[in-house]
Write a protein that holds these residues in place. Structure first.
Motif, short mmCIF file in Angstrom:
data_model
loop_
_atom_site.label_atom_id
_atom_site.label_comp_id
_atom_site.label_asym_id
_atom_site.label_seq_id
_atom_site.Cartn_x
_atom_site.Cartn_y
_atom_site.Cartn_z
N TYR A 23 0.87 -1.18 0.00
CA TYR A 23 0.00 0.00 0.00
C TYR A 23 0.91 1.23 0.00
O TYR A 23 1.15 1.84 1.02
CB TYR A 23 -0.86 -0.07 1.26
CG TYR A 23 -2.15 0.71 1.29
CD1 TYR A 23 -2.14 2.10 1.34
CD2 TYR A 23 -3.38 0.06 1.32
CE1 TYR A 23 -3.32 2.81 1.43
CE2 TYR A 23 -4.58 0.77 1.41
CZ TYR A 23 -4.53 2.15 1.46
OH TYR A 23 -5.71 2.87 1.56
N MET A 83 1.77 5.01 -1.29
CA MET A 83 1.03 6.19 -1.71
C MET A 83 1.97 7.32 -2.10
O MET A 83 3.01 7.53 -1.48
CB MET A 83 0.11 6.65 -0.58
CG MET A 83 -0.77 7.84 -0.93
SD MET A 83 -1.84 8.28 0.47
CE MET A 83 -2.60 9.77 -0.16
N MET A 88 -6.79 5.87 -1.90
CA MET A 88 -5.96 6.05 -0.71
C MET A 88 -6.14 7.45 -0.14
O MET A 88 -6.28 7.62 1.08
CB MET A 88 -4.48 5.83 -1.06
CG MET A 88 -4.10 4.41 -1.38
SD MET A 88 -2.34 4.33 -1.87
CE MET A 88 -2.23 2.60 -2.36
N TRP A 123 -7.60 3.12 6.65
CA TRP A 123 -7.08 3.06 5.29
C TRP A 123 -7.86 2.08 4.42
O TRP A 123 -7.83 2.17 3.18
CB TRP A 123 -5.61 2.66 5.29
CG TRP A 123 -4.67 3.72 5.77
CD1 TRP A 123 -3.94 3.71 6.94
CD2 TRP A 123 -4.34 4.95 5.12
NE1 TRP A 123 -3.19 4.85 7.04
CE2 TRP A 123 -3.41 5.63 5.94
CE3 TRP A 123 -4.75 5.55 3.92
CZ2 TRP A 123 -2.87 6.88 5.59
CZ3 TRP A 123 -4.21 6.78 3.58
CH2 TRP A 123 -3.30 7.44 4.40
#
Length: 256
Positions: free
Chosen positions: A175, A177, A242, A216
């Motif tokens: 994950y 970002m 996100m 999240w």
């Protein structure tokens, strides 16, 4: 009253007033600045998460996916305190929070912070467009924090990794970002402006900023790791989701 007695009483009165003034002169002024320590703590559905949970504790997200965490680090910038009278105090240009055992960076201490009633605290999750300059920060370069130039350059905002799925058949998720790539050569800013509640300090203080990790994965987008696991950096839809989910991740915790 006899003149001598009047004189004696006058002398005593003057002496008394003088003592009072002397005591006032020795009174310490109230402090106007103090030291503020900010702890970034992490939670999952109200339960505190530490590096001891990495690769051990199994969490369930809003989609029902079972997952573990192996890495969690993220960048905050322009951390600022605001007073109702319009005065602002910038505490930090940027800080890389890293929940990583012995090398964890989850606390920052700032001296000479005004003692005041603060109406709110703000920071940017990641870098805004002005600050997200490719290769500009030596310490972040050394931390392998760069975002690929083909995806917009600059720096990561977060690296959040682990595994998901049934034991023995786990799949990795990453994950990560940063800047969102719309199309080749076209990019969209993807940082989050965060505003926290106000608080009042009366001296040296310790402030908690909470990251609710579970957010999240659930608000407003229910995150399906079977669809969005890896690679997510070049995935425009994932990057925007996100950012949307990150708006409810942070809140103010305890003040001591």
């Amino acid at each position: 009253m006899k003149p001598l007695k009047k004189i004696i009483l006058l002398i005593l009165f003057i002496t008394f007033i003088g003592c009072d003034n002397k005591d006032d002169d020795n009174t310490e002024p109230a402090p106007t600045f103090g030291t503020l320590t900010i702890n970034f703590n992490h939670y999952w559905d109200g339960e505190k998460v530490t590096s001891a949970d990495f690769d051990n504790t199994v969490f369930a997200n809003a989609n029902g996916d079972k997952l573990t965490i192996s890495k969690l680090r993220y960048l905050i910038s322009n951390l600022t305190l605001h007073q109702a009278n319009g005065t602002s105090t910038k505490l930090s240009d940027y800080y890389l929070v890293d929940l990583a055992g012995l090398n964890s960076n989850t606390s920052i201490t700032i001296s000479d912070v005004p003692i005041a009633n603060f109406s709110n605290a703000t920071f940017t999750f990641g870098f805004n467009e002005t600050d997200n300059v490719d290769g500009a920060y030596t310490d972040l370069n050394s931390a392998s924090w760069n975002w690929p130039e083909m995806l917009g350059g600059g720096y990561h905002f977060m690296q959040f990794e682990g595994k998901y799925g049934a034991t023995g058949t786990e799949n990795p998720y990453a994950y990560h970002m940063g800047t969102a790539r719309v199309s080749p050569g076209v990019f969209e800013q993807n940082y989050i402006d965060v505003t926290l509640d106000g608080f009042t300090t009366t001296g040296d203080a310790t402030l908690e900023i909470k990251m609710n990790i579970d957010e999240w994965f659930k608000n407003p987008n229910t995150w399906d790791l079977n669809v969005y696991d890896t690679p997510l950096m070049p995935n425009y839809d994932a990057q925007i989701m996100m950012r949307q989910n990150g708006r409810t991740v942070f809140r103010l915790g305890e003040l001591n």
